[in-house]
Every structure is written in C-alpha cells, then in structure tokens.
Design an enzyme around this catalytic site. Structure first.
Site, PDB file in Angstrom:
ATOM      1  N   ASN A  92       0.815  -1.348  -0.008  1.00  0.00           N
ATOM      2  CA  ASN A  92       0.108  -0.140   0.099  1.00  0.00           C
ATOM      3  C   ASN A  92       0.906   1.183  -0.217  1.00  0.00           C
ATOM      4  O   ASN A  92       0.434   2.254  -0.841  1.00  0.00           O
ATOM      5  CB  ASN A  92      -0.910   0.083   1.273  1.00  0.00           C
ATOM      6  N   ARG A 138       1.771   1.855  26.126  1.00  0.00           N
ATOM      7  CA  ARG A 138       1.191   2.021  24.715  1.00  0.00           C
ATOM      8  C   ARG A 138       0.944   3.754  24.396  1.00  0.00           C
ATOM      9  O   ARG A 138       1.475   4.210  23.388  1.00  0.00           O
ATOM     10  CB  ARG A 138      -0.162   1.561  24.461  1.00  0.00           C
ATOM     11  N   MET A 161       0.128  -2.783  12.069  1.00  0.00           N
ATOM     12  CA  MET A 161      -0.441  -3.428  12.884  1.00  0.00           C
ATOM     13  C   MET A 161      -0.747  -3.307  14.398  1.00  0.00           C
ATOM     14  O   MET A 161      -0.304  -4.049  15.081  1.00  0.00           O
ATOM     15  CB  MET A 161       0.048  -5.110  12.640  1.00  0.00           C
ATOM     16  N   ILE A 164      -2.990  -0.920  17.502  1.00  0.00           N
ATOM     17  CA  ILE A 164      -4.076   0.115  17.668  1.00  0.00           C
ATOM     18  C   ILE A 164      -3.571   1.464  18.177  1.00  0.00           C
ATOM     19  O   ILE A 164      -2.562   1.305  18.711  1.00  0.00           O
ATOM     20  CB  ILE A 164      -4.972  -0.502  18.939  1.00  0.00           C
ATOM     21  N   HIS A 179      -8.310  -1.320   5.399  1.00  0.00           N
ATOM     22  CA  HIS A 179      -8.488  -2.667   6.191  1.00  0.00           C
ATOM     23  C   HIS A 179      -9.142  -3.543   4.841  1.00  0.00           C
ATOM     24  O   HIS A 179     -10.136  -3.229   4.115  1.00  0.00           O
ATOM     25  CB  HIS A 179      -9.733  -2.346   7.112  1.00  0.00           C
ATOM     26  N   LEU A 189     -11.914  -0.330  17.089  1.00  0.00           N
ATOM     27  CA  LEU A 189     -11.057  -1.219  16.262  1.00  0.00           C
ATOM     28  C   LEU A 189     -12.051  -1.207  15.000  1.00  0.00           C
ATOM     29  O   LEU A 189     -12.943  -1.884  14.518  1.00  0.00           O
ATOM     30  CB  LEU A 189     -11.181  -2.822  16.850  1.00  0.00           C
ATOM     31  N   GLU A 210      -7.415  -2.502  -2.867  1.00  0.00           N
ATOM     32  CA  GLU A 210      -6.479  -1.558  -1.988  1.00  0.00           C
ATOM     33  C   GLU A 210      -5.638  -0.339  -2.509  1.00  0.00           C
ATOM     34  O   GLU A 210      -5.698   0.677  -2.318  1.00  0.00           O
ATOM     35  CB  GLU A 210      -5.997  -2.282  -0.862  1.00  0.00           C
TER      36      GLU A 210
HETATM   37  C1  GAR Z   1      -3.402  -4.574   3.688  1.00  0.00           C
HETATM   38  O1  GAR Z   1      -4.053  -5.761   3.071  1.00  0.00           O
HETATM   39  C2  GAR Z   1      -3.943  -4.030   4.866  1.00  0.00           C
HETATM   40  O2  GAR Z   1      -5.293  -3.896   4.107  1.00  0.00           O
HETATM   41  C3  GAR Z   1      -4.092  -4.807   5.856  1.00  0.00           C
HETATM   42  O3  GAR Z   1      -2.453  -5.360   6.079  1.00  0.00           O
HETATM   43  C4  GAR Z   1      -2.080  -5.530   4.669  1.00  0.00           C
HETATM   44  C5  GAR Z   1      -0.832  -4.634   4.741  1.00  0.00           C
HETATM   45  O4  GAR Z   1      -0.125  -5.015   3.206  1.00  0.00           O
HETATM   46  N1  GAR Z   1      -4.349  -3.945   7.189  1.00  0.00           N
HETATM   47  C6  GAR Z   1      -5.010  -4.534   8.241  1.00  0.00           C
HETATM   48  O5  GAR Z   1      -5.478  -5.750   8.258  1.00  0.00           O
HETATM   49  C7  GAR Z   1      -5.086  -3.334   9.112  1.00  0.00           C
HETATM   50  N2  GAR Z   1      -5.929  -3.770  10.137  1.00  0.00           N
HETATM   51  P1  GAR Z   1       0.922  -4.195   2.735  1.00  0.00           P
HETATM   52  O6  GAR Z   1       1.831  -4.010   4.070  1.00  0.00           O
HETATM   53  O7  GAR Z   1       1.560  -4.749   1.679  1.00  0.00           O
HETATM   54  O8  GAR Z   1       0.314  -2.652   2.569  1.00  0.00           O
END
Ligand code: GAR
Length: 233
Positions: free
Chosen positions: A25, A76, A101, A103, A120, A155, A185
């Site tokens: 992303n 945190r 990853m 919160i 997401h 969340l 995405e």
């Molecule tokens: C993506 O699918 C994103 O939507 C997800 O992690 C992946 C990261 O991929 N995010 C979550 O699940 C957040 N809750 P990337 O590092 O290749 O962008």
C-alpha cells in the site's frame, strides 16, 4: 466537521505513513505521487517492525524512514506520544496507516483528530480485526473487499471514506482473495488521500460525504442469478 483544515490547497499534502509489513500500500501511494495522481509528499515512513520490507521501499525512493519499537516504551501511550512527536516534527498533516498492525491510542487521536486514515481488507463493519480474508471465506460471503476509513477509538470502526467490493469465488483460497482485495486497496487508498488533499471530504456523524462525487446506481450480484435468463448489460 470538515477534516481538511487546508481546504483545496495547492501545496502537496504532507503525509506520515505508518507500516509494519511488506508495504504494497505504501508503494501504491508512492506510485500515485510519482505519477502525479496524488498531490502529496511523504515526509516520513515509520515502522514498528525493523524487518518490514516497507522500509526498503522508502529507502529506494529516497524517503526519510525510521523504526520505533514498542518494547522501548513503558506503555502504549508513551509509544504513541513518541510517534506523535515524530510525525508532528515532520509537519505531517495526514497520518496514513498502511498495514500498521497496532491499535492507535487516544494520544495519537487527540494529536491528529480525523487526520488518521486506515485501510482494512474487508467490507467494514464486517470482519474487523485480523485474518479477515480467511474469516470472510469461512463465513461464506459472496462479496468481500476493502475499506478506507478515518480512525477513531474503536477497532476498524471509524467513518468510512471509500469501499471497493470484490466477488468471492467458490474455488478461492485465502491467498486468491487476499490478492484480489489488495489490487483494490492499491486503487482506492491513493484516491481517498487525494480526496482529503483536495478538501472534498466532510464528516457528519458517522457519514463521510464526498463533494462532486458521481451518483452510483444499481446493484452488484455474485453469483449472477440466471434463472430468468441472462441479465442484460
Ligand atoms: C493490507 O491488506 C491491509 O489492508 C492490511 O494489511 C495489509 C498490509 O499490506 N491491514 C490490516 O489488516 C489493518 N487492520 P501491505 O503491507 O502490503 O500494504
């Protein structure tokens, strides 16, 4: 509430991108900026994981990047304070979570109110949390997809900016579905950031309104029901 404090500005929007993993992303945002589809500049990429391939991507494109480890902080809130200080130090206007990853705590939310976006890999509010492509497959949904939303204290629960749906096919593996969702995405995240940069997002309650957006009519169907013969179009 209009989160776009600068309105329709000419200067590139200053982004801080938070990552934990592969950073595809992040790459889609870099590509959108480089091809001038997105009027923004990435001031910093911050990872909570020193192994994240996203850091290599930042390096390759000459973008300032750093690692911040949760274990170096007593709580945190302390971790988030440091994160927020670093982002503010770079003059960041919009914080972009790109596979981050963790919160986000109140400390960050107060420092960047409605100025933190997340992507997401499900059609929220279905399947918040982790391993959501597997959860969608196991549940038997016929569509899944992805959601770009503002971050709030819950969340994956903040106001939704854009969603894209993809079909779930009978023979899909988790990897197939992940890949199909990821392609969407990469399409919608830069778009959502550009809408913010252009000052086109307004939040009323839970709803995010996009000015000058096209009306979308009709419905998607999967599988396409053909008991009445082929559906035209
Ligand atoms: C993506 O699918 C994103 O939507 C997800 O992690 C992946 C990261 O991929 N995010 C979550 O699940 C957040 N809750 P990337 O590092 O290749 O962008």
């Amino acid at each position: 509430m209009n989160p776009n404090f600068q309105g329709k500005h000419k200067l590139p929007l200053r982004l801080g991108v938070l990552v934990s993993g592969s950073g595809t992303n992040l790459q889609s945002i870099i590509d959108a900026i480089e091809s001038k589809r997105l009027n923004a500049v990435i001031k910093t990429v911050i990872s909570d994981n020193p192994q994240a391939f996203a850091l290599e991507r930042a390096k390759k494109h000459g973008i300032q990047h750093e690692v911040i480890l949760k274990k170096d902080f007593p709580s945190r809130d302390a971790f988030d304070s440091s994160l927020s200080e670093r982002l503010s130090g770079h003059g960041v206007e919009l914080v972009v979570l790109a596979g981050f990853m963790r919160i986000i705590s109140k400390v960050m939310l107060e420092a960047f109110p409605m100025r933190i976006m997340n992507i997401h890999p499900s059609l929220l509010p279905s399947f918040p949390g982790l391993d959501v492509q597997k959860k969608a497959l196991d549940f038997g949904v016929k569509f899944s997809g992805c959601t770009v939303h503002f971050v709030d204290e819950g969340l994956d629960s903040g106001p939704i900016i854009i969603q894209a749906a993809v079909p779930v096919n009978d023979n899909d593996t988790v990897e197939d579905l992940k890949k199909r969702i990821l392609a969407e995405e990469h399409r919608i995240y830069p778009q959502a950031i550009e809408l913010f940069a252009e000052g086109r997002l307004t939040i009323k309650g839970r709803r995010v309104f996009v000015s000058r957006s096209e009306d979308v009519a009709g419905a998607l169907e999967n599988p396409r029901a053909s008991i009445f013969g082929d559906i035209p179009g």
